[in-house]
Write a protein that holds these residues in place. Structure first.
Motif, PDB file in Angstrom:
ATOM      1  N   THR A  18      24.105 -11.376 -13.101  1.00 12.13           N
ATOM      2  CA  THR A  18      23.102 -11.408 -14.001  1.00 12.13           C
ATOM      3  C   THR A  18      21.629 -11.323 -13.777  1.00 12.13           C
ATOM      4  O   THR A  18      20.681 -11.235 -14.666  1.00 12.13           O
ATOM      5  N   GLY A  19      21.519 -11.768 -12.739  1.00 12.35           N
ATOM      6  CA  GLY A  19      20.066 -11.753 -12.182  1.00 12.35           C
ATOM      7  C   GLY A  19      19.843 -11.799 -10.675  1.00 12.35           C
ATOM      8  O   GLY A  19      20.822 -12.346  -9.935  1.00 12.35           O
ATOM      9  N   GLU A  71      21.758 -22.336 -11.420  1.00 12.61           N
ATOM     10  CA  GLU A  71      22.709 -22.813 -12.672  1.00 12.61           C
ATOM     11  C   GLU A  71      24.073 -22.679 -12.049  1.00 12.61           C
ATOM     12  O   GLU A  71      25.133 -22.924 -12.717  1.00 12.61           O
ATOM     13  N   PHE A  88      28.466 -14.545 -13.090  1.00 12.41           N
ATOM     14  CA  PHE A  88      27.254 -14.957 -13.486  1.00 12.41           C
ATOM     15  C   PHE A  88      25.917 -14.557 -12.374  1.00 12.41           C
ATOM     16  O   PHE A  88      24.889 -14.103 -12.787  1.00 12.41           O
ATOM     17  N   LYS A  89      26.266 -14.366 -11.128  1.00 10.46           N
ATOM     18  CA  LYS A  89      25.368 -14.226 -10.158  1.00 10.46           C
ATOM     19  C   LYS A  89      25.042 -12.631 -10.464  1.00 10.46           C
ATOM     20  O   LYS A  89      23.760 -12.363  -9.943  1.00 10.46           O
ATOM     21  N   SER A 140      19.529 -27.353 -13.019  1.00  8.93           N
ATOM     22  CA  SER A 140      19.830 -26.996 -14.376  1.00  8.93           C
ATOM     23  C   SER A 140      20.351 -27.995 -15.006  1.00  8.93           C
ATOM     24  O   SER A 140      19.915 -29.340 -14.732  1.00  8.93           O
ATOM     25  N   ASP A 159      16.453 -16.574 -10.031  1.00  6.73           N
ATOM     26  CA  ASP A 159      16.625 -16.938 -11.610  1.00  6.73           C
ATOM     27  C   ASP A 159      18.194 -17.445 -11.990  1.00  6.73           C
ATOM     28  O   ASP A 159      18.229 -17.517 -13.374  1.00  6.73           O
ATOM     29  N   THR A 160      19.002 -17.314 -10.915  1.00  4.16           N
ATOM     30  CA  THR A 160      20.282 -17.488 -11.552  1.00  4.16           C
ATOM     31  C   THR A 160      21.095 -18.880 -10.493  1.00  4.16           C
ATOM     32  O   THR A 160      21.993 -19.592 -10.999  1.00  4.16           O
ATOM     33  N   TRP A 161      20.590 -18.836  -9.324  1.00  2.00           N
ATOM     34  CA  TRP A 161      21.246 -19.903  -8.420  1.00  2.00           C
ATOM     35  C   TRP A 161      21.023 -21.300  -8.802  1.00  2.00           C
ATOM     36  O   TRP A 161      21.788 -22.069  -8.342  1.00  2.00           O
ATOM     37  N   TYR A 220      15.303 -22.725  -8.557  1.00  2.00           N
ATOM     38  CA  TYR A 220      15.892 -22.779  -6.863  1.00  2.00           C
ATOM     39  C   TYR A 220      15.038 -22.853  -5.781  1.00  2.00           C
ATOM     40  O   TYR A 220      15.514 -23.508  -4.908  1.00  2.00           O
ATOM     41  N   TYR A 260      27.791 -24.026 -13.608  1.00  2.00           N
ATOM     42  CA  TYR A 260      28.870 -23.180 -14.162  1.00  2.00           C
ATOM     43  C   TYR A 260      30.194 -23.732 -13.411  1.00  2.00           C
ATOM     44  O   TYR A 260      31.186 -23.605 -13.953  1.00  2.00           O
TER      45      TYR A 260
END
Length: 544
Positions: A384-385, A393, A381-382, A59, A389-391, A147, A397
């Motif tokens: 949220t998805g 970012e 944050f983890k 990201s 789709d999240t790791w 990711y 963070y």
């Protein structure tokens, strides 16, 4: 369009860009233990229109890493691009992106109604913002941050942008635009105090005179060929695999082949891992039918070689799984210790860990609010998805929340000690750094302490059987390395002599002991080390 006689000097550097570059160079050096930047001489100088392209797996952190890795003496400004959904928000990240002069790009996944048209943005980027002024523009041709370990198929936008710029300046046969590809390799992208390799590849230079095939009207096949060349350059300098399992096996194979730890430079380590990774990828890839004209004997021989490599990969995986279950590293199997030596080292590590924890406590108390804030933010944050789709970012963070909370701690302590603020202004960050620096040593001592205790728990018979298993794997890995991959026959001599300051450790007993107490950074033993009480060799479930 640029006049043939008008020299390009590039845009002036905004103060906000210089501030952000300085600030995040400092933050990145805290978050990542070692950042090794290779081949900065390949970066085209200021005044040469340039598009910087890199793989995109982390990201916003990828962009910040490029901004801070390019020396200001080579380029004073790197014009960034980011997804449009990050603009216009009342967040620190949004302010950061906009203040750096970042250009918004619309992604199709964010505009399912078909409104993701970037033609005006690209035209503005060419004319007013960067390229025709001699600036460098940063684009991530994968079109998304991901990711999973496979580099996504590159979009053709960069190649089309090169074509558009050359076409606009077709009256100037000497006009040049460069495409500089960069390969970014994170040992563990989201983990505190892990390591990063940034490798700038040889730039691809395009001129109106030498590349008429890129002038409009253009055959789209030429665009695809340029995009494929970019993909090859980027992937050749990093770890590109269809699964984390293959990367895990390749890292173990590299460790068996060259058990040098960080006396081997990070660049050499990544290239050796990649060499084994490519062999595992080719062996597992389905072969196309050669037809009736194929050499059946050669095909059968290749199939047997592939089967041997695939089996080696399975055996490496089983061996690594057993090491993980026992909680020890391969180095403990390679160099067995007597029970007396283990007991002696247990005592030394316990005392040393206690000493380091004690002297690091003042700094760690200042770090406590930072760690707590970052942990809560990332945990929320983890949720949220899914992983995929999240790791990618998480590092972003951690960097942003760590920066904000760290500045808050510094400011509060300075205000609380206002009568002596002249002293606390520099002392607070110094105490925080030294606390972190010695905590790294304490964690490493604790990690070694746990591994030594587990050696006693496992017992000699099991370790003896594991050692025999390792000897067989080592023999097969060396056969693959020397007979098929063409790696050096004496890796411990070859790679120990290569590399310099970027190594985690240094040669020689005195130099090694002196550097251990370096204020700048801890001399790591393994490039996979993070600030964890366990060795980081696995990846979270659900990532493939």
């Amino acid at each position: 369009m640029v006049s043939p006689t008008e020299p390009l000097v590039g845009s002036p550097t905004p103060w906000s860009y210089m501030f952000i570059r300085w600030l995040f160079k400092f933050v990145l050096k805290i978050f990542y233990g070692t950042i090794v930047v290779e081949n900065t001489e390949n970066i085209p100088p200021r005044g040469t229109p340039c598009i910087v392209c890199a793989n995109h797996s982390n990201s916003l952190t990828d962009a910040l890493l490029l901004v801070t890795s390019i020396p200001s003496r080579r380029r004073n400004l790197l014009r960034l691009t980011a997804k449009s959904t990050q603009f216009g928000k009342k967040t620190f990240t949004s302010w950061l992106i906009e203040s750096a002069g970042t250009v918004p790009l619309k992604r199709r996944k964010d505009f399912p109604d078909g409104q993701a048209d970037n033609s005006e943005v690209m035209q503005h980027l060419i004319e007013a913002h960067a390229l025709e002024l001699g600036d460098a523009v940063c684009l991530f041709p994968e079109g998304m941050s991901r990711y999973h370990p496979t580099i996504a198929p590159l979009k053709t936008g960069v190649a089309r942008l090169v074509s558009d710029v050359l076409t606009r300046n077709r009256h100037n046969p000497e006009f040049e635009i460069d495409v500089l590809t960069c390969s970014i390799t994170y040992m563990h992208r989201q983990h505190f105090r892990s390591d990063v390799l940034v490798t700038f590849n040889s730039p691809m230079k395009f001129t109106v005179k030498d590349n008429p095939e890129l002038l409009a009207p253009i055959d789209f096949q030429d665009i695809r060929e340029l995009t494929a060349k970019m993909h090859h350059q980027i992937s050749s300098g990093t770890l590109d695999a269809p699964s984390w399992r293959l990367i895990r096996n390749a890292k173990l194979a590299a460790r068996l082949y060259a058990p040098l730890g960080t006396t081997m430079s990070l660049g050499d380590y990544v290239r050796v891992v990649r060499t084994f990774l490519e062999a595992f990828k080719v062996a597992e890839a389905p072969r196309t039918d050669p037809g009736s004209d194929g050499d059946n004997v050669s095909i059968e021989q290749e199939a047997r070689e592939d089967a041997k490599i695939v089996q080696l990969g399975r055996d490496l995986q089983e061996y690594q799984d057993q090491l993980v279950r026992w909680g020890i590293k391969d180095d403990r199997i390679r160099r067995p210790l007597s029970r007396a030596v283990i007991l002696y080292r247990l005592c030394i590590r316990a005392v040393w860990a206690l000493v380091l924890v004690t002297i690091s406590l003042p700094g760690l108390l200042l770090w406590l609010p930072v760690f707590a804030t970052t942990f809560v933010a990332v945990h929320q944050f983890k949720r949220t998805g899914p992983v995929w789709d999240t790791w990618d970012e998480i590092a972003q963070y951690k960097l942003t929340y760590g920066l904000i909370s760290g500045l808050a701690v510094w400011l509060l302590v300075v205000l609380a000690t206002f009568p002596v603020a002249l002293f606390t202004v520099p002392l607070v960050p110094a105490a925080m750094w030294m606390g972190l620096r010695w905590m790294e040593g304490a964690v490493a001592a604790g990690r070694a302490l746990a591994a030594l205790a587990r050696l006693l728990w496992v017992g000699k018979p099991a370790l003896r059987g594991m050692r025999e298993r390792r000897e067989d794997l080592h023999r097969r890995v060396m056969e693959l390395a020397l007979g098929t991959l063409g790696l050096p026959a004496d890796p411990e001599t070859h790679f120990a002599e290569a590399g310099g300051w970027e190594k985690g450790r240094v040669q020689g007993r005195w130099a090694s002991k002196a550097k251990y107490f370096s204020v700048r950074r801890r001399r790591k033993r393994d490039w996979n080390e993070t600030l964890r009480l366990y060795d980081q060799v696995d990846y979270p479930e659900g990532e493939d």
